[in-house]
Design a protein around this motif. Structure first.
Motif, PDB file in Angstrom:
ATOM      1  N   GLY A   1      45.488  43.001  18.171  1.00  0.00           N
ATOM      2  CA  GLY A   1      45.689  43.931  19.274  1.00  0.00           C
ATOM      3  C   GLY A   1      46.685  45.045  18.990  1.00  0.00           C
ATOM      4  N   LEU A   2      47.862  44.693  18.496  1.00  0.00           N
ATOM      5  CA  LEU A   2      48.879  45.706  18.238  1.00  0.00           C
ATOM      6  C   LEU A   2      48.440  46.661  17.137  1.00  0.00           C
ATOM      7  CD1 LEU A   2      52.159  43.593  18.482  1.00  0.00           C
ATOM      8  CD2 LEU A   2      51.456  45.458  20.000  1.00  0.00           C
ATOM      9  N   LEU A   3      47.801  46.125  16.118  1.00  0.00           N
ATOM     10  CA  LEU A   3      47.340  46.976  15.028  1.00  0.00           C
ATOM     11  C   LEU A   3      46.221  47.906  15.494  1.00  0.00           C
ATOM     12  CD1 LEU A   3      47.905  47.595  12.080  1.00  0.00           C
ATOM     13  CD2 LEU A   3      46.266  45.829  11.436  1.00  0.00           C
ATOM     14  N   GLU A   4      45.363  47.418  16.362  1.00  0.00           N
ATOM     15  CA  GLU A   4      44.317  48.268  16.934  1.00  0.00           C
ATOM     16  C   GLU A   4      44.941  49.413  17.736  1.00  0.00           C
ATOM     17  OE1 GLU A   4      42.111  45.361  19.065  1.00  0.00           O
ATOM     18  OE2 GLU A   4      40.677  45.006  17.418  1.00  0.00           O
ATOM     19  N   HIS A   5      46.028  49.102  18.431  1.00  0.00           N
ATOM     20  CA  HIS A   5      46.714  50.143  19.181  1.00  0.00           C
ATOM     21  C   HIS A   5      47.297  51.182  18.223  1.00  0.00           C
ATOM     22  CE1 HIS A   5      48.393  51.302  23.152  1.00  0.00           C
ATOM     23  NE2 HIS A   5      49.254  51.962  22.388  1.00  0.00           N
ATOM     24  N   ALA A   6      47.898  50.714  17.118  1.00  0.00           N
ATOM     25  CA  ALA A   6      48.461  51.637  16.131  1.00  0.00           C
ATOM     26  C   ALA A   6      47.368  52.485  15.483  1.00  0.00           C
ATOM     27  CB  ALA A   6      49.227  50.855  15.065  1.00  0.00           C
ATOM     28  N   ALA A   7      46.205  51.877  15.278  1.00  0.00           N
ATOM     29  CA  ALA A   7      45.095  52.604  14.663  1.00  0.00           C
ATOM     30  C   ALA A   7      44.547  53.697  15.564  1.00  0.00           C
ATOM     31  CB  ALA A   7      43.979  51.627  14.283  1.00  0.00           C
ATOM     32  N   GLY A   8      44.907  53.644  16.834  1.00  0.00           N
ATOM     33  CA  GLY A   8      44.487  54.689  17.759  1.00  0.00           C
ATOM     34  C   GLY A   8      45.613  55.647  18.115  1.00  0.00           C
ATOM     35  N   ALA A   9      46.715  55.575  17.377  1.00  0.00           N
ATOM     36  CA  ALA A   9      47.878  56.410  17.678  1.00  0.00           C
ATOM     37  C   ALA A   9      47.588  57.882  17.410  1.00  0.00           C
ATOM     38  CB  ALA A   9      49.077  55.953  16.846  1.00  0.00           C
ATOM     39  N   GLY A  10      48.376  58.733  18.048  1.00  0.00           N
ATOM     40  CA  GLY A  10      48.205  60.170  17.847  1.00  0.00           C
ATOM     41  C   GLY A  10      48.739  60.656  16.515  1.00  0.00           C
ATOM     42  N   ASP A  11      49.662  59.919  15.918  1.00  0.00           N
ATOM     43  CA  ASP A  11      50.241  60.265  14.623  1.00  0.00           C
ATOM     44  C   ASP A  11      49.219  59.948  13.526  1.00  0.00           C
ATOM     45  OD1 ASP A  11      51.639  60.021  12.120  1.00  0.00           O
ATOM     46  OD2 ASP A  11      53.526  59.845  13.213  1.00  0.00           O
ATOM     47  N   GLU A  12      48.783  60.966  12.791  1.00  0.00           N
ATOM     48  CA  GLU A  12      47.709  60.784  11.808  1.00  0.00           C
ATOM     49  C   GLU A  12      48.110  59.819  10.698  1.00  0.00           C
ATOM     50  OE1 GLU A  12      45.217  60.998   8.473  1.00  0.00           O
ATOM     51  OE2 GLU A  12      47.261  61.802   8.427  1.00  0.00           O
ATOM     52  N   GLU A  13      49.360  59.877  10.245  1.00  0.00           N
ATOM     53  CA  GLU A  13      49.818  58.971   9.184  1.00  0.00           C
ATOM     54  C   GLU A  13      49.780  57.525   9.657  1.00  0.00           C
ATOM     55  OE1 GLU A  13      53.513  59.890   7.325  1.00  0.00           O
ATOM     56  OE2 GLU A  13      53.011  61.991   7.013  1.00  0.00           O
ATOM     57  N   ILE A  14      50.276  57.304  10.860  1.00  0.00           N
ATOM     58  CA  ILE A  14      50.277  55.950  11.427  1.00  0.00           C
ATOM     59  C   ILE A  14      48.849  55.470  11.628  1.00  0.00           C
ATOM     60  CG2 ILE A  14      50.941  54.557  13.409  1.00  0.00           C
ATOM     61  CD1 ILE A  14      53.287  55.578  11.627  1.00  0.00           C
ATOM     62  N   ARG A  15      48.014  56.339  12.157  1.00  0.00           N
ATOM     63  CA  ARG A  15      46.608  55.992  12.417  1.00  0.00           C
ATOM     64  C   ARG A  15      45.899  55.608  11.123  1.00  0.00           C
ATOM     65  NH1 ARG A  15      45.619  60.257  14.959  1.00  0.00           N
ATOM     66  NH2 ARG A  15      44.453  61.447  13.401  1.00  0.00           N
ATOM     67  N   SER A  16      46.142  56.359  10.067  1.00  0.00           N
ATOM     68  CA  SER A  16      45.494  56.096   8.789  1.00  0.00           C
ATOM     69  C   SER A  16      45.958  54.783   8.184  1.00  0.00           C
ATOM     70  CB  SER A  16      45.771  57.259   7.825  1.00  0.00           C
ATOM     71  OG  SER A  16      45.216  57.012   6.561  1.00  0.00           O
ATOM     72  N   PHE A  17      47.287  54.564   8.175  1.00  0.00           N
ATOM     73  CA  PHE A  17      47.839  53.325   7.617  1.00  0.00           C
ATOM     74  C   PHE A  17      47.316  52.119   8.389  1.00  0.00           C
ATOM     75  CE2 PHE A  17      50.928  49.925   7.240  1.00  0.00           C
ATOM     76  CZ  PHE A  17      51.257  49.937   5.896  1.00  0.00           C
ATOM     77  N   ALA A  18      47.407  52.182   9.711  1.00  0.00           N
ATOM     78  CA  ALA A  18      46.970  51.057  10.538  1.00  0.00           C
ATOM     79  C   ALA A  18      45.466  50.821  10.397  1.00  0.00           C
ATOM     80  CB  ALA A  18      47.334  51.317  12.001  1.00  0.00           C
ATOM     81  N   GLY A  19      44.706  51.901  10.266  1.00  0.00           N
ATOM     82  CA  GLY A  19      43.269  51.768  10.096  1.00  0.00           C
ATOM     83  C   GLY A  19      42.913  51.018   8.829  1.00  0.00           C
ATOM     84  N   GLU A  20      43.626  51.315   7.751  1.00  0.00           N
ATOM     85  CA  GLU A  20      43.374  50.599   6.488  1.00  0.00           C
ATOM     86  C   GLU A  20      43.683  49.115   6.633  1.00  0.00           C
ATOM     87  OE1 GLU A  20      45.030  52.075   2.912  1.00  0.00           O
ATOM     88  OE2 GLU A  20      44.112  54.063   3.089  1.00  0.00           O
TER      89      GLU A  20
END
Length: 227
Positions: free
Chosen positions: A198-217
């Protein structure tokens, strides 16, 4: 390439341009020599030269050696601030593998790189924050001056040591400060697993592109593990 000694391989790397086809195989062979017992301290001949690309090869070798790079820990502070940022990138990996409680100052130096202007360095710091032990984070925090960075490191330790603050993580993921978002992403990643993303899914949807990319991986990796 014919078999060469560690000394010969170092000289080969030192005297050939980084884009020379011979350097890649030479570095690979040198890595084998180092793993077989060739003294890691000899990499200083690559790290201390004027050629930035050669220093980058030396730093890559240290990172690949994992715990075998421990005798070079005294070199790491200079490598973290090296003018060739790829050297600093690899040095962060060496700290993760080898730093203990007595290495608080160098861990604090890594934590401070969360403010680095180079995106690759910030990515590596995020990886460090995600994978570092509580003991490493505590040692680093103890060597930071009072302020936001120390507060964030101590907050991250609490997420590992005590009941996680899920709402606080989500709030920090949207904070206006990029370093705060970085630490929140580390907490979200560390606290996520194949059974609770859940928390990682939230990070993967963050507005910060770097955070979104890292969490998505990381999210992709967890989903593969759960199938």
């Amino acid at each position: 390439m014919e078999a060469r000694t560690g000394d010969a391989l170092i000289e080969l790397i030192r005297t050939h341009p980084a884009d020379d086809d011979i350097v890649g195989p030479a570095a690979g062979d040198l890595l084998g020599e180092l793993r077989a017992g060739y003294p890691v301290e000899n990499l200083g001949r690559l790290l201390h030269g004027e050629d930035e690309a050669v220093a980058g090869t030396g730093a890559w070798l240290l990172a690949e050696l994992a715990e075998l790079a421990a005798p070079m820990m005294d070199e790491i502070p200079a490598l973290l601030s090296h003018r060739n940022r790829i050297v600093g990138y690899y040095a962060i990996a060496v700290v993760l593998e080898n730093a203990g409680e007595r290495h608080g100052p160098v861990i604090a130096q890594v934590l401070a790189l969360s403010r680095d202007p180079e995106s690759a360095i910030r990515w590596k710091v995020l990886e460090f924050l995600t994978e570092a032990s509580v003991e490493q984070l505590e040692a680093g925090a103890s060597c930071l001056p009072p302020g936001r960075l120390r507060d964030l490191t101590e907050w991250l330790v609490l997420q590992e040591d005590e009941e996680p603050d899920a709402s606080g993580i989500i709030t920090r993921l949207a904070d206006g400060d990029p370093v705060t978002r970085l630490f929140a992403a580390a907490a979200a990643t560390s606290l996520s697993g194949p059974d609770d993303m859940g928390l990682l899914e939230h990070a993967a949807g963050a507005g910060d592109e770097e955070i979104r990319s890292f969490a998505g991986e990381r999210l992709s990796e967890l989903r593969e593990q759960s199938t």
